[in-house]
Write an enzyme that holds these catalytic residues in place. Structure first.
Site, PDB file in Angstrom:
ATOM      1  N   HIS A 174       0.829  -1.210   0.000  1.00  0.00           N
ATOM      2  CA  HIS A 174       0.000   0.000   0.000  1.00  0.00           C
ATOM      3  C   HIS A 174       0.868   1.266   0.000  1.00  0.00           C
ATOM      4  O   HIS A 174       1.802   1.389   0.789  1.00  0.00           O
ATOM      5  CB  HIS A 174      -0.876  -0.043   1.251  1.00  0.00           C
ATOM      6  CG  HIS A 174      -1.899   1.032   1.341  1.00  0.00           C
ATOM      7  ND1 HIS A 174      -2.162   1.711   2.509  1.00  0.00           N
ATOM      8  CD2 HIS A 174      -2.748   1.537   0.423  1.00  0.00           C
ATOM      9  CE1 HIS A 174      -3.128   2.584   2.311  1.00  0.00           C
ATOM     10  NE2 HIS A 174      -3.501   2.499   1.049  1.00  0.00           N
TER      11      HIS A 174
ATOM     12  N   GLU B 246       1.078  -0.339  -4.803  1.00  0.00           N
ATOM     13  CA  GLU B 246      -0.020   0.602  -5.081  1.00  0.00           C
ATOM     14  C   GLU B 246       0.435   1.977  -4.652  1.00  0.00           C
ATOM     15  O   GLU B 246       1.140   2.122  -3.651  1.00  0.00           O
ATOM     16  CB  GLU B 246      -1.268   0.171  -4.300  1.00  0.00           C
ATOM     17  CG  GLU B 246      -2.486   1.037  -4.470  1.00  0.00           C
ATOM     18  CD  GLU B 246      -2.592   2.177  -3.438  1.00  0.00           C
ATOM     19  OE1 GLU B 246      -3.508   3.001  -3.571  1.00  0.00           O
ATOM     20  OE2 GLU B 246      -1.753   2.236  -2.512  1.00  0.00           O
TER      21      GLU B 246
ATOM     22  N   ASP C  69      -0.559   6.598  -5.161  1.00  0.00           N
ATOM     23  CA  ASP C  69      -1.511   7.624  -5.574  1.00  0.00           C
ATOM     24  C   ASP C  69      -0.852   8.640  -6.496  1.00  0.00           C
ATOM     25  O   ASP C  69       0.302   9.025  -6.265  1.00  0.00           O
ATOM     26  CB  ASP C  69      -2.042   8.372  -4.340  1.00  0.00           C
ATOM     27  CG  ASP C  69      -2.615   7.429  -3.306  1.00  0.00           C
ATOM     28  OD1 ASP C  69      -3.674   6.860  -3.569  1.00  0.00           O
ATOM     29  OD2 ASP C  69      -1.995   7.258  -2.235  1.00  0.00           O
TER      30      ASP C  69
ATOM     31  N   HIS D  83      -0.970  11.393  -1.510  1.00  0.00           N
ATOM     32  CA  HIS D  83      -2.339  10.967  -1.209  1.00  0.00           C
ATOM     33  C   HIS D  83      -3.258  12.131  -0.881  1.00  0.00           C
ATOM     34  O   HIS D  83      -4.374  12.225  -1.385  1.00  0.00           O
ATOM     35  CB  HIS D  83      -2.328   9.980  -0.039  1.00  0.00           C
ATOM     36  CG  HIS D  83      -3.686   9.519   0.373  1.00  0.00           C
ATOM     37  ND1 HIS D  83      -4.480  10.215   1.267  1.00  0.00           N
ATOM     38  CD2 HIS D  83      -4.417   8.439  -0.005  1.00  0.00           C
ATOM     39  CE1 HIS D  83      -5.626   9.582   1.428  1.00  0.00           C
ATOM     40  NE2 HIS D  83      -5.612   8.502   0.672  1.00  0.00           N
TER      41      HIS D  83
ATOM     42  N   GLU E  26      -3.319   4.604  -8.422  1.00  0.00           N
ATOM     43  CA  GLU E  26      -4.616   5.180  -8.081  1.00  0.00           C
ATOM     44  C   GLU E  26      -4.662   6.634  -8.551  1.00  0.00           C
ATOM     45  O   GLU E  26      -3.845   7.458  -8.146  1.00  0.00           O
ATOM     46  CB  GLU E  26      -4.899   5.116  -6.580  1.00  0.00           C
ATOM     47  CG  GLU E  26      -6.271   5.705  -6.263  1.00  0.00           C
ATOM     48  CD  GLU E  26      -6.662   5.694  -4.804  1.00  0.00           C
ATOM     49  OE1 GLU E  26      -7.563   6.465  -4.423  1.00  0.00           O
ATOM     50  OE2 GLU E  26      -6.060   4.908  -4.038  1.00  0.00           O
TER      51      GLU E  26
END
Length: 239
Positions: A9, A36, A38, A51, A111
């Site tokens: 993450h 993953e 952002d 994020h 993301e």
């Protein structure tokens, strides 16, 4: 759609500063196959890894990402707040992160994280940069608008719709956003919703799963992947 079982993450989970190249390097050293992170647009339209819409929580800066240029963001410290050992670690551009993922052989879930009012622009720009990358990746977003813009810009890239609890109209929302997979909160996941998504043949990933026993239970039930802050709970051969 093939997923790594265990996805780190925000690059490296709880083990490194989130959304940094240091996190990617640590994830690779642990044996992670997937990460993953952002991607948000800054003032000059460059996608950067961060994020929050504001800078204070993760960097030495103040104010909003949307008001800062990529050159200004590059001067901020995005590591010290996690631990002094990471002092000086910058907030990287999406291009830099994707290059490093390709070098390290990491599959990437990018993301799309738009600032308020930037859904279409962020989806378009992130997809354009992702399409130019050489590694394996997937785009995801909570924003159907951002995913739609990404689909228009780079239809060849695979996309996933992000939700918290899986809604009753999940099929319609996936169709509207051009998504081929669903990412949902593990905490809000019900057995009935999991069964419905799996029976329909759509990949399902769950976030943010930080206990190994919870992750193994979800994987045994048919979840394709778990996104975790604790990739160190698995060995390289298990990921």
């Amino acid at each position: 759609m093939i997923y790594p079982r265990i996805i780190a993450h925000r690059c490296g989970g709880a083990l490194a500063p989130e959304n940094t190249l240091a996190g990617l390097r640590l994830a690779a050293r642990l044996g992670c196959r997937g990460v993953e992170f952002d991607a948000m647009l800054c003032a000059d339209g460059v996608p950067v890894l961060i994020h929050d819409e504001t800078l204070e929580r993760t960097t030495s800066g103040r104010g909003t990402v949307a008001a800062m240029s990529s050159a200004q963001l590059a001067q901020l410290d995005a590591g010290r707040r996690h631990h002094p050992a990471f002092a000086g670690e910058p907030a990287p551009t999406l291009d830099a992160a994707l290059r490093l993922c390709a070098e390290l052989g990491l599959w990437a879930n990018v993301e799309i994280k738009p600032s308020a009012g930037q859904e279409l622009a962020t989806g378009d720009v992130v997809a354009r940069h992702a399409a130019a990358a050489s590694g394996k990746l997937l785009l995801s977003s909570f924003s159907a608008q951002a995913l739609g813009a990404a689909a228009a810009e780079a239809p060849q890239l695979r996309r996933a719709l992000l939700v918290e609890a899986i809604p009753a109209d999940w099929r319609e929302r996936m169709l509207a956003s051009g998504a081929l997979a669903l990412h949902a909160s593990a905490r809000a996941l019900t057995a009935a919703a999991l069964r419905e998504v799996r029976d329909a043949g759509f990949p399902l990933a769950c976030y943010t799963v930080n206990r190994r026993d919870d992750a193994e239970r979800l994987l045994a039930l048919g979840v394709n992947a778990v996104i975790t802050d604790r990739p160190d709970l698995w060995t390289a051969s298990e990921m």
